[in-house]
Design an enzyme around this catalytic site. Structure first.
Site, PDB file in Angstrom:
ATOM      1  CG  ASP A  76      -2.209  -1.038   1.409  1.00  0.00           C
ATOM      2  OD1 ASP A  76      -2.147  -1.713   0.093  1.00  0.00           O
ATOM      3  OD2 ASP A  76      -2.889  -0.800   1.889  1.00  0.00           O
ATOM      4  CG  HIS A 127      -4.563   2.939  -0.860  1.00  0.00           C
ATOM      5  ND1 HIS A 127      -5.308   2.275  -0.124  1.00  0.00           N
ATOM      6  CD2 HIS A 127      -3.677   3.276  -0.081  1.00  0.00           C
ATOM      7  CE1 HIS A 127      -4.958   2.087   1.267  1.00  0.00           C
ATOM      8  NE2 HIS A 127      -3.997   2.758   1.310  1.00  0.00           N
ATOM      9  CG  HIS A 131      -3.745   7.263   2.713  1.00  0.00           C
ATOM     10  ND1 HIS A 131      -4.155   7.141   3.791  1.00  0.00           N
ATOM     11  CD2 HIS A 131      -3.399   6.105   2.220  1.00  0.00           C
ATOM     12  CE1 HIS A 131      -3.709   6.031   4.423  1.00  0.00           C
ATOM     13  NE2 HIS A 131      -3.172   5.068   3.317  1.00  0.00           N
ATOM     14  CG  HIS A 226       2.082   0.006   4.486  1.00  0.00           C
ATOM     15  ND1 HIS A 226       1.790  -0.934   5.393  1.00  0.00           N
ATOM     16  CD2 HIS A 226       1.045   0.850   4.288  1.00  0.00           C
ATOM     17  CE1 HIS A 226       0.635  -0.621   6.102  1.00  0.00           C
ATOM     18  NE2 HIS A 226       0.247   0.351   5.105  1.00  0.00           N
TER      19      HIS A 226
END
Length: 262
Positions: A76, A127, A131, A226
């Site tokens: 991510d 995503h 964010h 991540h």
């Protein structure tokens, strides 16, 4: 004029020779050869090739190549101009599929990295553009942030943008789920958190991940990593040994399930 005593034997010899020639001609005709000249015999036809051996019958016993279960790795918050290409290199070297959930604003900053991930054959998911917690947005705003991310990816040269969406922080509700369904997108959460975002060491990231995967067993695991946060260098360092340990334990590293995870 020859004497009669000599004419009769000569006549008999001539008749005998004629009869022999006629019989020979008849025989040659039956054999398909010309009546005159030598007898020609064709070479025998080659024997037909032996039939190829038939393939063995498929086994009726299924072969389970993933005795412990299946694990999908996800990353991510990228793309990062440093960590993301390094993670891609590890995954390619070790032949591991993965899904990268990218933030639209970061794609606009590093379009070449997003394109590199796609060209390497990895799946790219949405995503959001900045964010943001989707549960705090209106339905219209949710659609807008998802569309902006997809547009950024296409502008970067990513032709195949997947339908996967990972809400930041894993924050979702009936409204968010409804928007995704209505727009043909697929929710893709996780069930194993490596906690790499907490600042763990590579050893801690690896053990945290493997412990949770093992606890789930054959139920299947989707791992959250991540590649675009300040601590992502530790994730990069943990990745090779994590992959080796999972394989040694009998797990297969596979793509994200087609239906996502909600």
């Amino acid at each position: 004029m020859a004497p009669a005593s000599r004419t009769l034997p000569a006549l008999r010899a001539t008749l005998a020779a004629t009869l022999v020639a006629a019989v020979a001609a008849a025989v040659l005709t039956m054999l398909g050869a010309p009546a005159s000249g030598s007898l020609s015999v064709d070479p025998p036809a080659p024997a037909p090739p032996a039939p190829a051996p038939s393939a063995p019958a498929p086994s009726t016993r299924p072969l389970d190549r993933c005795p412990s279960g299946r694990v999908a790795l996800t990353f991510d918050d990228g793309p990062s101009p440093t960590t993301t290409p390094a993670i891609v290199a590890v995954l390619r070297r070790m032949h591991v599929p993965a899904t990268f959930f990218m933030v639209g604003s970061r794609v606009r900053q590093h379009p070449d990295v997003a394109r590199e991930v796609a060209e390497a054959g990895f799946t790219i998911g949405n995503h959001t553009d900045d964010h943001v917690d989707l549960t705090g947005l209106s339905r219209t705003a949710i659609r807008t942030t998802l569309r902006r991310t997809e547009r950024a990816l296409r502008d970067a040269g990513v032709e195949d943008v997947s339908r996967y969406v990972r809400p930041p922080y894993g924050a979702t509700d009936a409204k968010v789920a409804g928007v995704l369904r209505a727009t043909g997108r697929v929710m893709a959460l996780w069930n194993v958190d490596s906690r790499d975002w907490e600042g763990l060491t590579p050893r801690e990231i690896r053990s945290t991940t493997i412990d949770q995967v093992t606890a789930r067993g054959r139920a299947g695991s989707v791992v959250l990593h991540h590649d675009g946060v300040a601590t992502s260098e530790a994730t990069l360092a943990a990745l090779p040994s994590e992959i080796r340990r999972l394989r040694e334990a009998g797990y297969c590293l596979t793509p994200l399930p087609a239906g996502g995870l909600d």
